[in-house]
Design a protein around this motif. Sequence first.
Motif: not given
Length: 327
Positions: A196-225
């Motif tokens: 409602a605040a403006g996020e675009e949200a979608r969904m899938l049955p399964e994702l390969p990993c947890k991930l966050a990407i900020v601009d073209d500068r940083w990404a953060l993901l787990p070392v292992a599942t």
Amino acid sequence: MTTPGVTRTAQQGLLEGLGIPEPEQSAYARVLASGRATSAELAADLRTTTARTEAMLTALASYGLVNGPEGAPPHWSAAAPDVALEALLLRREEELLRTRGRVGELMRTYRSARSPQVDDLVEVITGQAVIAERWRQMRDGARRRLLMFDKPPHLSFGDAEPERRLLERGVKVRAVYESGSVGAPGRRAEIAAVVAAGEEARMLPELPCKLAIVDDRWALLPVATGAELRGAVLVRASSLLDALTGMFEAYWHRAVGVPNAHSDSPAPDRRTELLTLLSAGFTDDSIARQLGVSPRTVQRWVRELMDALGARTRFQAGIQASRAGWL
């Protein structure tokens, strides 16, 4: 002097694995075959000078492979190969182990000389508190966009305010949620609030990993599942970051919208949600959890849709729905 039974082919490569040069190998083969010989006899057999032959024999003696010179005239003889070679092999193995132990040191020197920036591109972070703080710093530093794969394990739930602040200052936020994450208690309401605040949200049955990407500068993901987030990798601007961004876009285009309504009948909007989830590969049980109904209700809706479309299979239903403009 002749040495029956020892051919040139047999002489070559006898001790190559021990680092002994080929001329010394040939000299050793002659001593081994003759049993006992003088330097002059061996030189004639090897077709070289006596001085050169004695130099080779001295080298072989340093390896423990020959004995001498002894007697008058002085003769050279071969040491028993099982004992001499075993000792030589053990020394060689020790040298190899010492060399292997220094590979790490050599690699540090290599990286320092060739790629001094590598350590700046990838950073391993350990400890949930440290990971949470680094994630907060990354998120609050976003300028243009935030891309996320939302997948367990989660550090926390319930605080949508930081994302609202991002959206208010014009940061574009896109998130793909794994279906199991959406089904967590209270999660649907939280997602609805940020959407409602403006996020675009979608969904899938399964994702390969947890991930966050900020601009073209940083990404953060787990070392292992795993069930706990104990270590994370911070990736800075690089081809690896570009690849992670490309992976996000590929999954984003495959994903479907997050359901946000409940109903007891397949109304037109609910019908679209149902078809969308089916086309994305969700099972009846998964669809039921997403839509807040029972699996039997989902099965009934699917049968009704198939009947309405004149389809015998779900695949045919998808094709007919697309032709009818329902998707």
